[in-house]
Each structure stands twice: as C-alpha cells, then as structure tokens.
Design a protein around this motif. Structure first.
Motif, PDB file in Angstrom:
ATOM      1  N   ASP A   1       5.802   1.566   7.968  1.00 28.61           N
ATOM      2  CA  ASP A   1       5.578   1.036   6.611  1.00 28.61           C
ATOM      3  C   ASP A   1       6.550  -0.108   6.404  1.00 28.61           C
ATOM      4  O   ASP A   1       7.721   0.134   6.189  1.00 28.61           O
ATOM      5  CB  ASP A   1       5.771   2.157   5.590  1.00 28.61           C
ATOM      6  N   ASP A   2       6.225  -1.385   6.537  1.00 30.06           N
ATOM      7  CA  ASP A   2       4.847  -1.815   6.586  1.00 30.06           C
ATOM      8  C   ASP A   2       4.604  -2.707   7.792  1.00 30.06           C
ATOM      9  O   ASP A   2       3.680  -3.505   7.833  1.00 30.06           O
ATOM     10  CB  ASP A   2       4.534  -2.550   5.281  1.00 30.06           C
TER      11      ASP A   2
ATOM     12  N   HIS B   1       4.205  -6.338   3.725  1.00 34.11           N
ATOM     13  CA  HIS B   1       5.614  -6.590   3.411  1.00 34.11           C
ATOM     14  C   HIS B   1       6.513  -6.460   4.628  1.00 34.11           C
ATOM     15  O   HIS B   1       6.208  -5.726   5.576  1.00 34.11           O
ATOM     16  CB  HIS B   1       6.102  -5.758   2.220  1.00 34.11           C
TER      17      HIS B   1
ATOM     18  N   GLU C   1       9.371  -5.547  -1.249  1.00 35.09           N
ATOM     19  CA  GLU C   1       8.399  -4.617  -1.825  1.00 35.09           C
ATOM     20  C   GLU C   1       9.071  -3.294  -2.153  1.00 35.09           C
ATOM     21  O   GLU C   1       8.754  -2.652  -3.165  1.00 35.09           O
ATOM     22  CB  GLU C   1       7.244  -4.390  -0.847  1.00 35.09           C
ATOM     23  N   GLU C   2      10.026  -2.883  -1.330  1.00 36.28           N
ATOM     24  CA  GLU C   2      10.654  -1.568  -1.501  1.00 36.28           C
ATOM     25  C   GLU C   2      11.593  -1.498  -2.696  1.00 36.28           C
ATOM     26  O   GLU C   2      12.035  -0.415  -3.076  1.00 36.28           O
ATOM     27  CB  GLU C   2      11.406  -1.163  -0.222  1.00 36.28           C
TER      28      GLU C   2
ATOM     29  N   ASP D   1      -0.791  -2.072   2.993  1.00 43.78           N
ATOM     30  CA  ASP D   1       0.462  -1.310   2.943  1.00 43.78           C
ATOM     31  C   ASP D   1       0.110   0.136   3.302  1.00 43.78           C
ATOM     32  O   ASP D   1      -0.861   0.684   2.777  1.00 43.78           O
ATOM     33  CB  ASP D   1       1.062  -1.408   1.533  1.00 43.78           C
TER      34      ASP D   1
END
Ligand code: CO
Length: 442
Positions: A235-236, A84, A265-266, A311
């Motif tokens: 990350d990431d 991501h 993604e977060e 991830d």
C-alpha cells in the motif's frame, strides 16, 4: 510479462523506494528510461502533440503525461490514473537521539501515518529520506540518503516481564517505539554523523532532514502454488508500480493520458504536493495552455475526463470474516477491486463503476467489490480529495491485500497483472463522456 516477472519488477521498485522521495525518484528513473522528458514547474514548458513528459513537486510527488499525437483541436480530454508514493512509518525528530539507560543510544521518532505499531517490533530497520545540505559555494542542496544495512531495531519486552502480553497492552509511542541504535559504542551525535556520511558531507553541513525508518525485509513470493506476495509498502507501491507499467506501455492518440503519484496520502494529502494540493490542476492547466486551448476548453476537457484512483483495499481476512460485509468483500487474486462507500469517501458511483467495469470486461480482467462493514468507518484514500481540485468522473479501485499498514503486507501475485491489464485497456480507450451519465466506449 507473467506474474513472476511482474513480481520481480515490483520487488525492484519497492527496494528502490525506501522513502517517498526514493519512490518518486524510482518513478522518474523509469520514466526517463521510457523516453519521457523531465519538466520543472519553475520553467517554461514546451509541450508538443505526441510528446511524453513528467514533472515532480517536492521531489516526492510525480505527474507524468503523454499528449496524443492527434489530440483534436476542437476538444480533448484527460485519461488519468493516480496512486500514492508514501507509506506509514516513523519519522526521526530533528534532535534525533535519546540517551540511555545502560549506556544505550536510541532514536527519538514520531509516527508518520497510521501504522500497526506492533509489526515494527523486533525487526532490523534501515533509515532513508532526504537531507538538505550546505554547498561549498554557500547554497543549499537536497540529497537522498538510504542506509544499505540494518541500523536500528525496536525491541519487544520479554514475556516474563509482561505476563499480560497475550491479553494485549496499549502501546505508548513515546516510550515503546524508540528504536535502539547502540548498546554503548556510539555516542551522542552518531546519528547525525551517520546521516551526513550517507549524504557524503560533514555533519555540520546538514541543515535539515526528513529521515524515516524502513523495513529492509525483501519482497517474497510464497505459497506452494506461488499465490502470495509479501513486502513492505504494498500500500500503495503495488498500485503505483502497476499503474506506471501500464502507463508507459500504452499510447492513446486522441487523449492526454496522465499518471499522478502523490505523496502524503497517509497523513491526509493536505500538503503542497499532496492530492489536495493544486499540483494536478496546475499541470493540467499548463498542458491545456501549451496546446493553445483557452479556459473554456479546459473546463470542457474536465467534463469529459476520467480518473482511476488506485489504492489498495482489504482482502477478506481468513481468521476474521466477521469484520467484513458478507457480500462485498474481495479475495486475494480475485481481480481489481472497485471500492464504493455511500459517504463518497470513495469517489465511485454507478456511472464510474460502469465505465471501469466495461473496460475491464473488454480486457478480460475480473472485477470485485469492496464495501465497508456498515458498523466500521473504514479508511479513506486520495480519489475523493483529488477531485476537490480537479473535479472529474472518478472511480476508486485497488488490489486486495491483508494486514494493511503492517510494515510487511501481503497481497496476491496474480492481482498486479490484473491491474496492469485493466489500466492498459483504460489508457488505450477513449470513452466519450457526455455528462449525462452516458458514454460511448471505443
Ligand atoms: Co493507501
């Protein structure tokens, strides 16, 4: 590349990626340099065997693919990795400023994702993101902006005024996390003027903006033995960088290899460009059609396809081993982490673990395991969401890191190279997956 050279490349990638839009642009720039042909979703695609292509959605997600020169006419498969582009941060609200007290000017922000708020205090911060501006001919146009200097800071409260600070206190994000941008010399409207100047337009031309804070602290390799790498957004972006490096360096005549880097993604991936969207499915179906295959061929391809969802995961914290499962806890520089969860929030199962482990063994890459402490919920990632749209055999992996969702995270210098080598071997191989839990690896 050795570990230090890879860390230098990672440093350049992270510095080019102060927002998800910049991360996508940095990926696209590296794909351009490697000879990949950019495609647009709204245009007709001419795809040929042996070709390399990429497509972006929302300027923040990127899917790149290489079509093998000898993809068989009687059936093929996708060999995919995902990561991501976004990281937790704070987004500046549309009306961006808070007046006073004492003549100060602050930013009005809200959280993007689940960050460790306290890590954002007392650090010089930059602003970066996308603005949409009016063009002279009456149209509108998106532009990326990023400050090349520190323009904000969220100050702590002095210990003398918060004697219980050592015991901890609840952070109120509306109160405690407002970034200071002026002691009195800047007035209302200054933030929009700053953004407009970065975009090269008048403030009145800016119609919309997605602007985020970012930590401008540089990546550092540290430790007397050079074991650690610390940087914002590991990350990431550590995984995205490793996956990209492996992807562009590896060709596979028999398969379509794919690298998908998703935004959002977060915040749960549920956007038009996130892992829960149709983006990956749309791209794969168009590749299938462009190669002259029918829908059944697409479904047969998926049945034989494999996804490595990358991830970052949690390295054992030296001060808090009690937070970890005693046996299933990875360490920094111990190799690629396979993440497994009974609830299937990690998509790994025995079969996908076996395929990935066999590939890593062949490549000489060490593999470790992460499982949650059974009394903690743990995190989630994008693999189990992506397979809701594109249901393929998937393994969830990552690199072991400390302080996930701090604005300055720490990982292992050796691990980036381990993931590059694991994914090179993955992209190069052609596992014949027969759908019964068996595969021939060659
Ligand atoms: Co992540």
């Amino acid at each position: 590349m050795n570990d230090i050279e890879l860390s230098q490349g990672l440093c350049e990638f992270i510095e080019a990626s102060p927002s998800m839009f910049h991360a996508a642009r940095a990926l696209a720039g590296r794909l351009d340099a490697a000879g990949f042909v950019p495609l647009r979703e709204g245009e007709r695609w001419g795809i040929e065997r042996g070709g390399s292509y990429y497509v972006m959605r929302n300027a923040s997600s990127v899917i790149a693919f290489r079509v093998g020169s000898r993809v068989p006419a009687d059936g093929y498969r996708f060999q995919m990795a995902a990561a991501h582009t976004d990281s937790p941060t704070y987004k500046v609200k549309h009306h961006p400023e808070l007046d006073g007290p004492g003549g100060t000017l602050r930013l009005d922000v809200e959280p993007y994702g689940g960050m460790l708020d306290a890590t954002w205090l007392d650090r010089p911060l930059g602003i970066a993101g996308r603005v949409v501006v009016r063009t002279p001919d009456g149209g509108i146009e998106s532009r990326l902006v990023a400050s090349d200097r520190d323009v904000a800071l969220i100050p702590n409260v002095a210990i003398h005024q918060r004697r219980n600070a050592k015991e901890g206190f609840a952070i109120n994000r509306q109160v405690d996390m407002c970034p200071l941008i002026s002691a009195g010399e800047l007035g209302r409207g200054s933030f929009d003027a700053m953004v407009a100047e970065l975009a090269g337009v008048d403030a009145s031309s800016v119609l919309g903006k997605d602007i985020y804070l970012f930590n401008r602290t540089r990546l550092r390799v540290w430790g007397w033995a050079n074991e650690f790498v610390s940087a914002p957004k590991l990350d990431d972006l550590q995984c995205a960088f490793a996956a990209l490096t492996a992807f562009v360096q590896t060709s596979n005549d028999a398969c379509v290899t794919v690298l998908a880097c998703f935004d959002n993604e977060e915040v749960g991936s549920g956007t038009k460009q996130g892992a829960l969207s149709t983006f990956l499915r749309d791209v794969l179906m168009r590749i299938n059609g462009a190669l002259g295959f029918d829908e059944e061929a697409y479904l047969r391809a998926l049945a034989g396809s494999f996804m490595v969802s990358c991830d970052n995961g949690h390295a054992i914290h030296p001060n808090h081993p009690e937070l970890y499962d005693a046996e299933n806890c990875p360490r920094i520089n111990g190799g690629v982490v396979v993440k497994e969860m009974a609830s299937q929030k990690y998509a790994t199962d025995a079969f996908t673990r076996a395929v990935f482990t066999a590939i890593c063994e062949e490549a000489g890459v060490p593999v470790q395991t992460f499982a949650n402490h059974s009394d903690s919920l743990g995190g989630s990632t994008l693999g189990n969401l992506s397979i809701e749209r594109v249901s393929v055999s998937t393994v969830d992996v990552g690199l072991a890191q400390l302080a996930m969702h701090s604005c300055y995270e720490t990982a292992g210098v050796r691990d980036t190279g381990y993931l590059v080598r694991a994914l090179q071997a993955f992209y190069a191989c052609d596992p014949q997956i027969d759908g019964t839990g068996s595969a021939s690896l060659k």
